[in-house]
Design an enzyme around this catalytic site. Structure first.
Site, PDB file in Angstrom:
ATOM      1  N   GLU A 677      -3.857  -1.837  -0.225  1.00 15.69           N
ATOM      2  CA  GLU A 677      -3.440  -2.584  -1.401  1.00 15.69           C
ATOM      3  C   GLU A 677      -2.095  -3.367  -1.464  1.00 15.69           C
ATOM      4  OE1 GLU A 677      -4.365  -3.833  -5.015  1.00 15.69           O
ATOM      5  OE2 GLU A 677      -5.478  -2.007  -4.452  1.00 15.69           O
ATOM      6  N   GLY A 679       0.304  -7.172  -2.834  1.00 18.04           N
ATOM      7  CA  GLY A 679       0.162  -8.224  -3.685  1.00 18.04           C
ATOM      8  C   GLY A 679      -0.947  -9.167  -3.739  1.00 18.04           C
ATOM      9  N   PHE A 680      -1.382  -9.544  -2.703  1.00 25.46           N
ATOM     10  CA  PHE A 680      -2.545 -10.424  -2.710  1.00 25.46           C
ATOM     11  C   PHE A 680      -3.951  -9.576  -3.457  1.00 25.46           C
ATOM     12  CE2 PHE A 680      -6.483 -12.058  -1.070  1.00 25.46           C
ATOM     13  CZ  PHE A 680      -6.231 -13.410  -0.578  1.00 25.46           C
ATOM     14  N   GLY A 681      -3.892  -8.044  -3.163  1.00 23.20           N
ATOM     15  CA  GLY A 681      -5.060  -7.519  -3.903  1.00 23.20           C
ATOM     16  C   GLY A 681      -5.538  -6.249  -2.864  1.00 23.20           C
ATOM     17  N   ASP A 795       8.027 -14.765   7.629  1.00 28.45           N
ATOM     18  CA  ASP A 795       7.980 -13.529   7.096  1.00 28.45           C
ATOM     19  C   ASP A 795       7.734 -12.670   8.417  1.00 28.45           C
ATOM     20  OD1 ASP A 795       8.461 -11.597   5.259  1.00 28.45           O
ATOM     21  OD2 ASP A 795       6.332 -11.574   4.561  1.00 28.45           O
TER      22      ASP A 795
END
Length: 1009
Positions: A677, A679-681, A795
């Site tokens: 899980e 930030g994207f989903g 990143d």
């Protein structure tokens, strides 16, 4: 019969005389004892030596010697009036002895020759040998490592030194230039670096010099003009650059001149007119332009001419008088004109493929069926002739039908393979023996191959061994045979429907062994091209699967066919061993391959069986994808500055999945399949009908930032294919669903393996950590320097490095990636990334170059060495992060304290660890200009390049801008802790526009980093 009996009698008589010679002579006891010690040090299990006859009666690891082994002890009994013998020569060859080189040789003060070739010895050459007056040392094919001892220079009597096919590294000692009696120096197939020592100019007695398959630097030195009596020169993929010195024309005694695969400026054909004794001339892939000099075609002793893969132009002469020339390789040039009859001699081998010759019509001499030679005319005429180039000697050809797949069992017979529960017949080409210049065409299924090259040094001028078989194996049958080539092998399939295809290349290394014998020491390296695009550089089958005789499938996705023709080419660029297990074992090897349409069921009219669609989409589906994205944008799904042009400019060469397929693969997004899980989903594990495991990232409806990164990730990673980059299989855009489909990687992220919860930690030994570090560096080097699009990742961190089943690293999460516009010195951009990994010039001022990734890599390298997280490890109040602590350790000279205490000290290679730490410090230098490129990082980590003596300045560490953000973050955490009485674990805060997804999100719910 009488001759045979006489020969037998002669052998017996000579042996009797040899025994009689020892009747009154005796080998000193101390030499017999020394031989016993020598055999023991080398790892023999059995040793029996008859001192009276000076004969080895038993030696090795088994009572019966291995096939091809050789052992002998030669004694000279002419001392003290023929009453004393001394050992002068030792041969223990082909026994795979597993010990070390024996320092006890110094006890044999009369020893002159040593041959320990084809064993399994490790270590290095003992310094004690320098006290001997040796004339010959052969250590061919062993496991010797480290630097070549400079003490060898003390053996002034040395005339022959062979260290080929070992693991020597570092620079060649310049002291060896004092060996003025040296005649043969053979250093091929090692890992040697640096320049050739200038002192070698003094080796004026050299007749044989070979340095193939190394990592030398610099240009080919001019001082080779001093080697006036040189007869053999070999520089295949030595690492040296061109041009070939013009003064090579001063060397007139050449018998073999072999130079290939060198970088450097364009050059004309070297002047070789005075080399009248030349028999083998190889100037392959040397960036030679202009015409082939006429005198080449009249060299009376020339047997082999290989000037392939250059830029040669002009026509071949009508008359060729080189009467002994039986091998002519001219492939991959720009030669033109007619093919002269004079080159088509009986018994010769002529390869004219990939040139611009006038098309050969069926009536021409070159197209006659009764020619007694091997002739390859594949693509020998201009590509403007369409299929004529692929199908030489045919008049206009029109495809009667088009296929959408092909399955070939290379080097074997027809074999049925169960593929997705359906039987597919792989058509065999084993009946085609192949040859040095072979063209084969199967007009039934519209495919064939072009094979080029001669296996040199195998003493077989007529060999036809272009297929190999593994007699006994537990592997599927398709992997027990293979087609091999000494230079270039091209498979082609014409009458193929246009569209996108997936190419599956099947490999298994069946010429090397998996045991602890010298037969396991081989190294096969070659390049792979698909549709003239390099897809694998320096490909090594064993490196991919970590052993021989194990199947490997390499999938090449999104192969575009636009002219009904597909070509797959395998090329040997001079690298790898050439004498293991026997002479002439090298070059490309392929077990099988398949070509399958991404949009249509298999249909070729001649193949029995079908194959299912696995992954993919045709050009039409790509258009649908772009259309759907446009609709989503129109409905307001893509907020911000994202417009129609953003979707048009993406090169969406990925597979499109339906939502139905994804639901089936993930069991309708069942919670049991949820593996992450972020930030994207959520992220789910799934399985496609063909058994392929996938990871599915689902865009959360609440995620605004993820919309842009969804498009960015597809646009970036779909264009990239590299072993150290995660593979994007495709995506799904349906209804409100936005899904990315990746390959599933079994061992999660590097962060989780190094410093995740205890249940997730992996036992990463030192060699594995080094391999992971080099793999990450290679992936970044590809992004920055080698890919068609130069990309800055932005990143790089341990959570964005995934580990596959074999712990190979793969860089993931391209949501923040940026194209690096080469004409600009830097990009000024919105700052996004993770605190602690961002370079200071980028974090503070938004100044972005590829050096920002270099900085991030340096931090990750420190984490790999230490096993500690940069952001969460705070050893004292004086240090705010791991890098801060490392800088303090460097200042006090205690860098080695950083090594992870979980690593056993005896397992850590201190020199490698020190190298990695120095490289990491160089990468994290506050000044971007001092940081190296990632290709330089790879070279430094692999020992091919020295590390510059540049380190972070020891002054004012506390004021270092690199740690300002970390101090701000720590204060932020303390403030949050005081406000919420909770611990803030996130290493990313929104003021820095963090990436919305990371590799850590794939498999770890609620990560504890």
């Amino acid at each position: 019969m009488l001759a045979g009996n006489f020969f037998a009698f002669l052998i017996i008589a000579l042996n009797c005389l040899r025994l009689l010679r020892f009747v009154d002579s005796k080998l000193p006891q101390e030499e017999g004892d020394a031989l016993q010690e020598i055999s023991s040090t080398m790892g023999t299990t059995y040793w029996k030596f008859n001192a009276d006859s000076c004969q080895v009666e038993m030696v090795g690891l088994t009572p019966k010697p291995p096939n091809g082994s050789e052992s002998s002890i030669d004694c000279d009994c002419h001392f003290e009036n023929n009453t004393v013998c001394h050992v002068v020569r030792i041969v223990l060859k082909g026994y795979s002895l597993p010990g070390m080189l024996p320092p006890q040789l110094f006890k044999l003060s009369y020893l002159r020759e040593v041959d320990f070739a084809y064993n399994y010895l490790n270590g290095t050459i003992p310094k004690e040998w320098a006290s001997l007056q040796l004339t010959s040392i052969s250590l061919l094919v062993n496991r010797l490592s480290g630097e070549i001892p400079k003490e060898l220079a003390n053996i002034s009597t040395l005339t022959y030194l062979n260290l080929e096919a070992n693991q020597y590294s570092g620079v060649v000692p310049p002291e060896l230039g004092s060996l003025i009696n040296l005649q043969s120096l053979i250093l091929s197939s090692n890992q040697l670096t640096g320049n050739l020592p200038m002192t070698f100019a003094g080796l004026q007695n050299l007749t044989d010099f070979r340095i193939n398959d190394n990592n030398f630097h610099g240009v080919i030195p001019n001082f080779i003009q001093n080697w006036k009596i040189l007869k053999r020169l070999e520089m295949h993929a030595s690492g040296l650059e061109g041009p070939i010195p013009t003064n090579i024309s001063l060397l007139n005694n050449f018998v073999e001149l072999r130079i290939s695969d060198i970088d450097g400026p364009s050059q004309g054909f070297p002047l070789l007119e005075n080399m009248s004794g030349l028999q083998k001339l190889v100037l392959r892939n040397c960036n030679i332009s202009g015409e082939i000099p006429l005198y080449i075609w009249s060299m009376k002793n020339l047997e082999l001419l290989d000037v392939s893969f250059n830029k040669l132009v002009g026509e071949l002469p009508a008359t060729i008088s080189a009467e002994h020339m039986i091998f002519v390789f001219l492939t991959r040039n720009m030669l033109s004109g007619n093919v002269p009859d004079s080159i088509l001699k009986d018994g010769s081998n002529v390869d004219l493929s990939y040139n611009n010759f006038t098309w050969s019509s069926p009536e021409q001499h070159a197209c006659r069926d009764d020619l007694n030679l091997n002739l390859n005319l594949f693509r020998s005429s201009s590509k403007e002739n369409g299929l004529r180039g692929v199908l030489p000697c045919l008049n206009n050809f029109t495809c009667p039908r088009y296929s959408s797949c092909l399955h070939v069992n290379s080097g074997g017979k027809d074999v049925g393979v169960n593929d997705d529960k359906e039987n597919v017949v792989y058509v065999g080409d084993g009946e085609v023996k192949g040859g040095t210049a072979e063209y084969f065409n199967s007009d039934e299924n519209y495919w064939g191959f072009s094979s080029t090259g001669d296996f040199m040094d195998d003493n077989d001028k007529q060999n036809t061994r272009y297929t190999v078989t593994l007699p006994s194996s537990n592997m599927p049958e398709v992997y027990t045979t293979a087609r091999i080539s000494p230079l270039s092998l091209t498979y082609f399939h014409y009458c193929l429907e246009n569209g996108l295809y997936t190419v599956n290349l099947h490999f298994a290394e069946i010429q090397f062994a998996n045991d602890n014998t010298y037969r396991s020491l081989g190294k096969r390296i070659f390049d792979i091209y698909v549709q003239e695009r390099l897809v694998e550089k320096d490909f090594n089958i064993e490196d991919e699967v970590h052993m021989a005789q194990k199947p490997l499938v390499k999938k090449i996705f999104n192969v575009s066919v636009t002219n009904n023709l597909l070509e797959i080419r395998f090329y040997w660029a001079g690298k790898g061993t050439t004498r293991i297990p026997d002479r002439g074992v090298y070059g490309p090897l392929v077990s099988a391959f398949s070509v399958v349409s991404d949009t249509k069921l298999c249909s070729n009219g001649g193949n029995k069986g079908t194959v299912s669609i696995i992954i993919g989409v045709g050009a039409g589906a790509v258009c649908v994808l772009i259309l759907v994205m446009g609709i989503l944008w129109w409905r307001g799904c893509f907020k911000g500055k994202l417009g129609r042009e953003d979707t048009k400019e993406l090169e969406l060469q990925t597979g499109v999945f339906t939502l139905k397929q994804i639901r089936a693969a993930t069991n309708d997004f069942h919670s049991d399949n949820k593996i992450g899980e972020g930030g994207f989903g959520p992220v789910y594990k799934g399985q496609l009908p063909d058994g392929t495991a996938i990871a599915v990232k689902q865009l959360s409806s609440k995620s605004r930032q993820g919309n842009r990164e969804f498009l960015n990730e597809i646009g970036m990673i779909s264009c990239l294919q590299h072993p150290n980059l995660v593979k994007l299989h495709g995506c799904c855009i349906e209804g409100d669903e936005l899904l990315l489909v990746y390959e599933y990687l079994e061992n999660n992220s590097l962060a989780r393996a190094l410093f995740g919860p205890e249940r997730t930690l992996l036992n990463l030994d030192w060699p594995t950590r080094l391999r992971i570090c080099i793999g990450i560096a290679r992936g970044l080097a590809f992004l920055h320097e080698e890919s068609r699009f130069k990309i800055v990742h932005r990143d790089i961190k341990a959570t964005n490095v995934l580990l596959d089943r074999d712990l190979n690293p793969k860089i993931s999460d391209f949501g923040l990636a940026k194209l690096d516009e080469e004409e600009k010195t830097h990009i000024s951009t919105r700052v996004a990334g993770t605190i602690g990994y961002m370079a200071p010039e980028y974090a503070l001022w938004g100044y972005l170059t590829y050096k920002a990734d270099v900085y991030s890599f340096g931090v990750v390298a420190l984490e790999i060495v230490s096993g500690k997280n940069n952001n969460s490890y705070i050893p004292s109040n004086d240090c705010v992060c791991l890098l801060d602590w490392v800088c303090n350790l460097q200042k006090t000279g205690n860098l080695m304290e950083l090594i992870d205490e979980r690593l056993k000290s005896e397992e850590v290679n201190k020199r490698e660890a020190e190298t990695m730490l120095k490289v990491a410090l160089l990468c994290t230098n506050a000044s971007p200009s001092i940081r190296p490129t990632m290709s330089e990082v790879v070279n430094m980590l692999e020992g091919r390049m020295n590390i510059p003596d540049v380190i972070p300045e020891p002054s004012s560490y506390t004021e270092d801008l690199r740690f300002k953000a970390m101090r701000d973050l720590n204060r932020y955490r303390k403030d949050q802790s005081a406000m919420t009485n909770q611990t803030q674990n996130s290493t990313t805060i929104h003021m820095f526009s963090s990436s919305s997804t990371s590799a850590g999100d794939f498999y770890e719910i609620n990560p504890e980093l």
